[in-house]
Scaffold this motif. Structure first.
Motif, PDB file in Angstrom:
ATOM      1  N   GLY A 132       0.823  -1.198   0.000  1.00 49.39           N
ATOM      2  CA  GLY A 132       0.000   0.000   0.000  1.00 49.39           C
ATOM      3  C   GLY A 132       0.858   1.250   0.000  1.00 49.39           C
ATOM      4  N   THR A 133       0.316   2.357  -0.499  1.00 58.48           N
ATOM      5  CA  THR A 133       1.061   3.611  -0.494  1.00 58.48           C
ATOM      6  C   THR A 133       1.317   4.098   0.922  1.00 58.48           C
ATOM      7  OG1 THR A 133      -1.008   4.845  -0.744  1.00 58.48           O
ATOM      8  CG2 THR A 133       0.226   4.357  -2.761  1.00 58.48           C
ATOM      9  N   ASP A 134       0.591   3.530   1.897  1.00 60.46           N
ATOM     10  CA  ASP A 134       0.804   3.886   3.304  1.00 60.46           C
ATOM     11  C   ASP A 134       1.835   2.990   3.976  1.00 60.46           C
ATOM     12  OD1 ASP A 134      -0.614   1.533   3.415  1.00 60.46           O
ATOM     13  OD2 ASP A 134      -2.171   2.275   4.763  1.00 60.46           O
ATOM     14  N   GLY A 135       2.492   2.101   3.196  1.00 59.90           N
ATOM     15  CA  GLY A 135       3.513   1.227   3.746  1.00 59.90           C
ATOM     16  C   GLY A 135       2.990  -0.056   4.345  1.00 59.90           C
ATOM     17  N   THR A 136       1.688  -0.304   4.234  1.00 53.61           N
ATOM     18  CA  THR A 136       1.126  -1.559   4.730  1.00 53.61           C
ATOM     19  C   THR A 136       1.321  -2.658   3.692  1.00 53.61           C
ATOM     20  OG1 THR A 136      -1.065  -1.038   3.831  1.00 53.61           O
ATOM     21  CG2 THR A 136      -0.640  -0.413   6.127  1.00 53.61           C
ATOM     22  N   VAL A 137       1.256  -3.906   4.145  1.00 51.37           N
ATOM     23  CA  VAL A 137       1.360  -5.067   3.254  1.00 51.37           C
ATOM     24  C   VAL A 137       0.134  -5.939   3.468  1.00 51.37           C
ATOM     25  CG1 VAL A 137       2.682  -7.140   2.667  1.00 51.37           C
ATOM     26  CG2 VAL A 137       3.883  -5.023   3.286  1.00 51.37           C
ATOM     27  N   TRP A 138      -0.515  -6.296   2.374  1.00 58.19           N
ATOM     28  CA  TRP A 138      -1.685  -7.180   2.377  1.00 58.19           C
ATOM     29  C   TRP A 138      -1.340  -8.390   1.529  1.00 58.19           C
ATOM     30  CZ3 TRP A 138      -6.313  -5.694   4.866  1.00 58.19           C
ATOM     31  CH2 TRP A 138      -6.266  -4.406   5.425  1.00 58.19           C
ATOM     32  N   ALA A 139      -1.702  -9.593   1.990  1.00 55.40           N
ATOM     33  CA  ALA A 139      -1.298 -10.806   1.277  1.00 55.40           C
ATOM     34  C   ALA A 139      -2.420 -11.839   1.262  1.00 55.40           C
ATOM     35  CB  ALA A 139      -0.049 -11.390   1.932  1.00 55.40           C
ATOM     36  N   TRP A 140      -2.319 -12.782   0.295  1.00 52.50           N
ATOM     37  CA  TRP A 140      -3.279 -13.876   0.188  1.00 52.50           C
ATOM     38  C   TRP A 140      -2.656 -15.028  -0.589  1.00 52.50           C
ATOM     39  CZ3 TRP A 140      -3.714  -9.229  -2.373  1.00 52.50           C
ATOM     40  CH2 TRP A 140      -3.668  -9.267  -3.771  1.00 52.50           C
ATOM     41  N   ALA A 148       4.257 -22.098   4.419  1.00 55.79           N
ATOM     42  CA  ALA A 148       5.541 -21.842   5.076  1.00 55.79           C
ATOM     43  C   ALA A 148       5.539 -20.523   5.827  1.00 55.79           C
ATOM     44  CB  ALA A 148       6.665 -21.857   4.038  1.00 55.79           C
ATOM     45  N   GLY A 149       4.366 -19.950   6.035  1.00 53.78           N
ATOM     46  CA  GLY A 149       4.275 -18.664   6.718  1.00 53.78           C
ATOM     47  C   GLY A 149       4.670 -17.488   5.846  1.00 53.78           C
ATOM     48  N   GLN A 150       4.676 -17.673   4.516  1.00 54.98           N
ATOM     49  CA  GLN A 150       5.113 -16.614   3.605  1.00 54.98           C
ATOM     50  C   GLN A 150       4.160 -15.431   3.534  1.00 54.98           C
ATOM     51  OE1 GLN A 150       4.257 -19.768   2.779  1.00 54.98           O
ATOM     52  NE2 GLN A 150       3.718 -19.963   0.622  1.00 54.98           N
ATOM     53  N   LEU A 151       2.960 -15.562   4.094  1.00 55.42           N
ATOM     54  CA  LEU A 151       2.038 -14.426   4.129  1.00 55.42           C
ATOM     55  C   LEU A 151       2.261 -13.561   5.364  1.00 55.42           C
ATOM     56  CD1 LEU A 151      -1.352 -15.941   2.924  1.00 55.42           C
ATOM     57  CD2 LEU A 151       0.574 -15.073   1.589  1.00 55.42           C
ATOM     58  N   GLY A 152       3.134 -14.016   6.249  1.00 54.34           N
ATOM     59  CA  GLY A 152       3.387 -13.270   7.472  1.00 54.34           C
ATOM     60  C   GLY A 152       2.492 -13.696   8.612  1.00 54.34           C
ATOM     61  N   ASN A 153       1.728 -14.772   8.403  1.00 52.64           N
ATOM     62  CA  ASN A 153       0.892 -15.350   9.449  1.00 52.64           C
ATOM     63  C   ASN A 153       1.580 -16.617   9.937  1.00 52.64           C
ATOM     64  OD1 ASN A 153      -1.244 -13.465   8.939  1.00 52.64           O
ATOM     65  ND2 ASN A 153      -1.757 -14.660   7.135  1.00 52.64           N
ATOM     66  N   ALA A 154       1.005 -17.278  10.921  1.00 57.35           N
ATOM     67  CA  ALA A 154       1.534 -18.582  11.327  1.00 57.35           C
ATOM     68  C   ALA A 154       1.366 -19.531  10.151  1.00 57.35           C
ATOM     69  CB  ALA A 154       0.775 -19.101  12.542  1.00 57.35           C
ATOM     70  N   PRO A 155       2.344 -20.407   9.876  1.00 60.29           N
ATOM     71  CA  PRO A 155       2.193 -21.345   8.757  1.00 60.29           C
ATOM     72  C   PRO A 155       0.885 -22.117   8.863  1.00 60.29           C
ATOM     73  CG  PRO A 155       4.404 -21.463   9.639  1.00 60.29           C
ATOM     74  CD  PRO A 155       3.605 -20.584  10.569  1.00 60.29           C
ATOM     75  N   SER A 156       0.233 -22.255   7.736  1.00 58.67           N
ATOM     76  CA  SER A 156      -1.070 -22.907   7.696  1.00 58.67           C
ATOM     77  C   SER A 156      -1.186 -23.737   6.435  1.00 58.67           C
ATOM     78  CB  SER A 156      -2.172 -21.844   7.712  1.00 58.67           C
ATOM     79  OG  SER A 156      -3.417 -22.413   7.393  1.00 58.67           O
ATOM     80  N   GLY A 157      -1.806 -24.881   6.533  1.00 57.97           N
ATOM     81  CA  GLY A 157      -2.068 -25.714   5.370  1.00 57.97           C
ATOM     82  C   GLY A 157      -3.285 -25.243   4.597  1.00 57.97           C
ATOM     83  N   THR A 158      -4.025 -24.293   5.160  1.00 55.18           N
ATOM     84  CA  THR A 158      -5.235 -23.784   4.524  1.00 55.18           C
ATOM     85  C   THR A 158      -4.923 -22.511   3.745  1.00 55.18           C
ATOM     86  OG1 THR A 158      -6.529 -24.622   6.383  1.00 55.18           O
ATOM     87  CG2 THR A 158      -7.591 -23.004   4.952  1.00 55.18           C
ATOM     88  N   PRO A 159      -5.275 -22.465   2.457  1.00 56.36           N
ATOM     89  CA  PRO A 159      -5.042 -21.235   1.687  1.00 56.36           C
ATOM     90  C   PRO A 159      -5.824 -20.056   2.255  1.00 56.36           C
ATOM     91  CG  PRO A 159      -5.554 -23.072   0.230  1.00 56.36           C
ATOM     92  CD  PRO A 159      -5.843 -23.532   1.627  1.00 56.36           C
ATOM     93  N   VAL A 160      -5.234 -18.876   2.175  1.00 55.10           N
ATOM     94  CA  VAL A 160      -5.897 -17.637   2.572  1.00 55.10           C
ATOM     95  C   VAL A 160      -6.469 -17.048   1.291  1.00 55.10           C
ATOM     96  CG1 VAL A 160      -5.569 -15.339   3.551  1.00 55.10           C
ATOM     97  CG2 VAL A 160      -4.302 -17.292   4.488  1.00 55.10           C
ATOM     98  N   THR A 161      -7.793 -17.040   1.166  1.00 57.19           N
ATOM     99  CA  THR A 161      -8.422 -16.695  -0.104  1.00 57.19           C
ATOM    100  C   THR A 161      -8.837 -15.233  -0.235  1.00 57.19           C
ATOM    101  OG1 THR A 161     -10.605 -17.373   0.692  1.00 57.19           O
ATOM    102  CG2 THR A 161      -9.260 -19.064  -0.421  1.00 57.19           C
ATOM    103  N   ARG A 162      -8.639 -14.440   0.808  1.00 53.73           N
ATOM    104  CA  ARG A 162      -8.928 -13.003   0.772  1.00 53.73           C
ATOM    105  C   ARG A 162      -7.720 -12.259   1.326  1.00 53.73           C
ATOM    106  NH1 ARG A 162     -13.318 -11.484  -2.155  1.00 53.73           N
ATOM    107  NH2 ARG A 162     -15.156 -12.653  -1.631  1.00 53.73           N
ATOM    108  N   PRO A 163      -7.487 -11.022   0.906  1.00 52.10           N
ATOM    109  CA  PRO A 163      -6.359 -10.255   1.438  1.00 52.10           C
ATOM    110  C   PRO A 163      -6.430 -10.087   2.954  1.00 52.10           C
ATOM    111  CG  PRO A 163      -7.255  -9.193  -0.509  1.00 52.10           C
ATOM    112  CD  PRO A 163      -8.218 -10.304  -0.143  1.00 52.10           C
TER     113      PRO A 163
END
Length: 195
Positions: free
Chosen positions: A126-134, A139-154
């Protein structure tokens, strides 16, 4: 392969088994075909089996993100695991977009206005320096705890206040640059890629 034309439209060619050419079919093409329904495009990124574009919304500075192709890991960010052969807007991004990045096979980085794609997961700066991921978070590449479940929304990975200026997506990991030169890293580290 994707190409952005000077008129803001997009052409694509190559493998299309997952609809990543965005022309409404799954037939591969050795010649450029027009991506359906996109104009005013400001940035593009071609991944292994999914594609991403940023688009100016009218005359405002706010940019929207559009995705198409494979969605088996939620990499399209539309709340489903259903692949699409035409672009749809990613909803749930309450920020002005500076750039997009995606990983899972392609390594690169983005700063304001740039784009990069791979497969499996995506992130928005984001232009405000935030990061949104999905997408894939195995492997925790979204910045959350590693999960076997896909994150389907930002989801908001890095909030306001940290002020990320660039993102870099790798194969199952992400790197972020802060304005003071500090680098943050998260995700897979089997080969020491987090430094």
């Amino acid at each position: 392969v994707l190409a952005l034309r000077s008129d803001g439209t997009v052409r694509a060619w190559g493998d299309n088994r997952r609809g990543q050419l965005g022309n409404g079919t799954t037939a591969s093409s050795p010649v450029p075909v027009k991506v359906a329904g996109l104009s005013g495009v400001t940035g593009i990124a071609a991944g292994f089996d999914a594609s991403i574009a940023t688009r100016a919304s009218g005359i405002s500075a706010i940019t929207s993100v559009w995705t198409w192709g494979s969605n088996d890991r939620g990499q399209l960010g539309d709340g489903t695991l259903t692949s699409r052969s035409t672009p749809e807007r990613v909803s749930g991004l309450p920020v002005s977009i500076a750039g997009i990045s995606a990983g899972g096979g392609l390594v690169g980085h983005i700063g304001p206005g740039g784009t990069l794609a791979g497969g499996g997961f995506a992130a928005v700066l984001g232009t405000d320096g935030t990061v949104w991921a999905w997408g894939d978070d195995s492997a925790g590449q979204l910045g959350n705890a590693p999960s076997g479940t896909p994150v389907t929304r930002p989801v908001n990975t890095i909030g306001t206040g940290i002020g990320i200026s660039q993102l870099s997506a790798g194969d199952f990991h992400m790197l972020a640059l802060k304005p003071d030169g500090t680098v943050l890293a998260w995700g897979a580290n089997g080969y020491g890629q987090l430094g």
